[in-house]
Design a protein around this motif. Sequence first.
Motif, PDB file in Angstrom:
ATOM      1  N   GLN A 108      63.764  20.019  31.666  1.00  0.00           N
ATOM      2  CA  GLN A 108      62.764  19.970  30.734  1.00  0.00           C
ATOM      3  C   GLN A 108      62.950  18.637  29.967  1.00  0.00           C
ATOM      4  O   GLN A 108      61.843  17.910  29.651  1.00  0.00           O
ATOM      5  CB  GLN A 108      62.721  21.039  29.643  1.00  0.00           C
ATOM      6  CG  GLN A 108      61.541  20.810  28.601  1.00  0.00           C
ATOM      7  CD  GLN A 108      61.476  21.957  27.860  1.00  0.00           C
ATOM      8  OE1 GLN A 108      62.040  23.157  27.858  1.00  0.00           O
ATOM      9  NE2 GLN A 108      60.694  22.188  26.677  1.00  0.00           N
ATOM     10  N   ASP A 151      60.966  22.491  35.671  1.00  0.00           N
ATOM     11  CA  ASP A 151      60.471  22.826  33.954  1.00  0.00           C
ATOM     12  C   ASP A 151      59.685  21.681  33.600  1.00  0.00           C
ATOM     13  O   ASP A 151      60.285  20.606  33.217  1.00  0.00           O
ATOM     14  CB  ASP A 151      61.852  22.689  33.324  1.00  0.00           C
ATOM     15  CG  ASP A 151      61.947  23.568  32.005  1.00  0.00           C
ATOM     16  OD1 ASP A 151      60.716  23.636  31.469  1.00  0.00           O
ATOM     17  OD2 ASP A 151      62.969  23.876  31.384  1.00  0.00           O
ATOM     18  N   GLU A 152      58.525  21.870  33.151  1.00  0.00           N
ATOM     19  CA  GLU A 152      57.534  21.231  32.732  1.00  0.00           C
ATOM     20  C   GLU A 152      57.280  19.748  33.377  1.00  0.00           C
ATOM     21  O   GLU A 152      57.286  18.916  32.752  1.00  0.00           O
ATOM     22  CB  GLU A 152      57.656  21.033  31.133  1.00  0.00           C
ATOM     23  CG  GLU A 152      57.597  22.346  30.383  1.00  0.00           C
ATOM     24  CD  GLU A 152      57.625  22.193  29.080  1.00  0.00           C
ATOM     25  OE1 GLU A 152      57.210  21.170  28.642  1.00  0.00           O
ATOM     26  OE2 GLU A 152      57.691  23.258  28.275  1.00  0.00           O
ATOM     27  N   THR A 206      62.906  28.231  29.944  1.00  0.00           N
ATOM     28  CA  THR A 206      63.954  27.237  30.305  1.00  0.00           C
ATOM     29  C   THR A 206      65.141  28.147  30.598  1.00  0.00           C
ATOM     30  O   THR A 206      65.759  27.911  31.375  1.00  0.00           O
ATOM     31  CB  THR A 206      63.996  26.279  29.396  1.00  0.00           C
ATOM     32  OG1 THR A 206      62.854  25.420  29.260  1.00  0.00           O
ATOM     33  CG2 THR A 206      65.152  25.284  29.759  1.00  0.00           C
TER      34      THR A 206
HETATM   35 MG    MG Z   1      61.502  25.110  27.819  1.00  0.00          MG
END
Ligand code: MG
Lengths: 244, 343
Positions: free
Chosen positions: A87, A163-164, A45
């Motif tokens: 995220q 991010d994810e 991240t």
């Molecule tokens: Mg992360």
Amino acid sequence: MSKPILRATDVVVEFTGLRALDGVSLALAPGEIVGLIGPNGSGKTTLINAITGQVRLAGGSITLGDRTISGLKPRDIALLGLARSFQIVRLFNEMTVVENVQAAALAHGAGTRAARATALRLLHELGLDARADELGASLSYGDKRRVEIARALAADPAFLLLDEPAAGMNDAETEALLHTLAALPAQRGLGLLIIDHDMGLMMRLCHRLQVLAFGKTIAAGSADEVRRHPAVIEAYLGSEAAHA
Amino acid sequence: MNRHLLTAVLLSGLVVLLVVATEALGVRVFDRIATNLCVSLVLVIGLQIFMGNSGILSFAHIGFMGVGAYVSALLTIPAQMKGMALPDLYPILQGIQVSPYLAIALAGVAAAVVAAVMSYPLMRLSDAAAVITSFALLVVLHTVMTNWSNVTNGPRTLFGVPKATDLLLAAGVAVAAIVGAVAFKESRTGLLLRASRDDEVAAAALGAHIPHLRWRAFIVAAFFAGVGGALWGHFVTSFSPNAFYLHQTFVILGMLVIGGANTVTGAVVGAFLVTGAFESLRSVEARLNDLKLFNDQVVGLTEIVLALAMIAVLILRPGGLFPSREIGAVLARAFANKKKGAA
Ligand SMILES: [Mg+2]
Ligand SMILES: Nc1ncnc2c1ncn2[C@@H]1O[C@H](COP(=O)(O)OP(=O)(O)OP(=O)(O)O)[C@@H](O)[C@H]1O
């Protein structure tokens, strides 16, 4: 003229007493899907935050073509064609879903009508038509993630950093997301950087993988190369052993 | 019908209804109350434009109301009266006298210009820092009004402002404010500003220039504050700087918070409710005092009740009565659901 490449070179990011990134380099070309994996806290991240200007670099640089973008404000970096998701989802909670997506198009200079049309089209593409009029706060977790992707796409980015994106989605949703994301580079000519812990998804989706551990790149290459890399096995087993 | 249009029409309709009812009743007291309500509407809606869209609490608003009131007074007090009303007035300003309508518009422009100049550096601030600096801005404006005797008559009351505001004018401006606020909210600036209100980091990551967006809203808000102040000045015809300070700030904030700062509907409903409650309480207060139940006069009931109402709303319904959707959207959704249910 070919489109510029997004490049991070020897990036160092420090938080008080902690080197979150310790000389990481990464290149992302238009049309390519790169996966960033690594154990929790390895700096994934932070790398996206460094690229998009949310954290300051203590060393190294970020360039877009021959232009240095490290040191610019997040907003100026965004206007150069970089879009991201977060995220921990950051929707505009008191605004409707369609307004959430519209905002991105407006920020990039579209008129209100055109922005709305773009937003509705993207919501349709991501299967969110029925949610268009709901408030951001009222969505399910998976829907929130999809709205974030729609919002990022509404900026018509040259590079998209996710991010994810599949976190909190069920198998069917993840599968649908995979197909949507896989088609993006060809459809829009954008470069896609993805962080996710779902190895199955990452192996199938990404053209290349890069593995971080403790703020350093420990392996990079195709899915197969990375999977067999001793340092990767060590990092993952090590981290799992540490968690146990 | 487009739901934003529906919102503007319904809220304006409420103002029209107020005018019609007041005219039909023909009671002078009601006329005064309704006119004051319309002036409050202009002020509250102005504040909503900044506060509702940016999410930043602003204490400075009523300061710009004062700027508007004094500017319009200066432009309209007849030349022969200026010598008495403002003995220290600069000679250049003594001869100026324009129509009150023009003066009211110019008052809005003047307040907007003052706001534009004073506020730009402050628009980078968020949260507590932004709130405190807006309060500082109010104090600065108040201090200037109380001390710049040449143009304000200092802390003393300024007399001789021509009467020009009647119910119809105030209601007309209130409707313009409603339409302006709905249009602003749906504009590019308004929508991006709301995005920054909900999540500053995400809005910046989209490319929104947040200080600039806030600044625009602040200027538009100050314009309406200035116009509202001028309208009020031409209604009461005499005032002192204390009219534009903490008490008025509290009342206008109370209206907005109770109604719901994020929506124009909230601003309008809050102004109606608080005015209604105030006037009822004031008559209760008068009755109690007539009955001489207590040794002392009953005073301050209205302020205490407003404070309690604000606290209650903030606890029970933190976003106010209309926290996120405008009345037009609420109705359009209800209608759509009913159609879905029937099908
Ligand atoms: Mg992360
Ligand atoms: N703003 C911050 N202040 C201080 N430390 C931070 C900050 N952001 C991240 N860190 C630390 O930096 C390291 C890297 O964090 P980062 O969030 O980049 O990891 P990650 O690889 O994304 O992990 P995960 O898979 O859990 O999301 C962690 O040790 C984290 O605690």
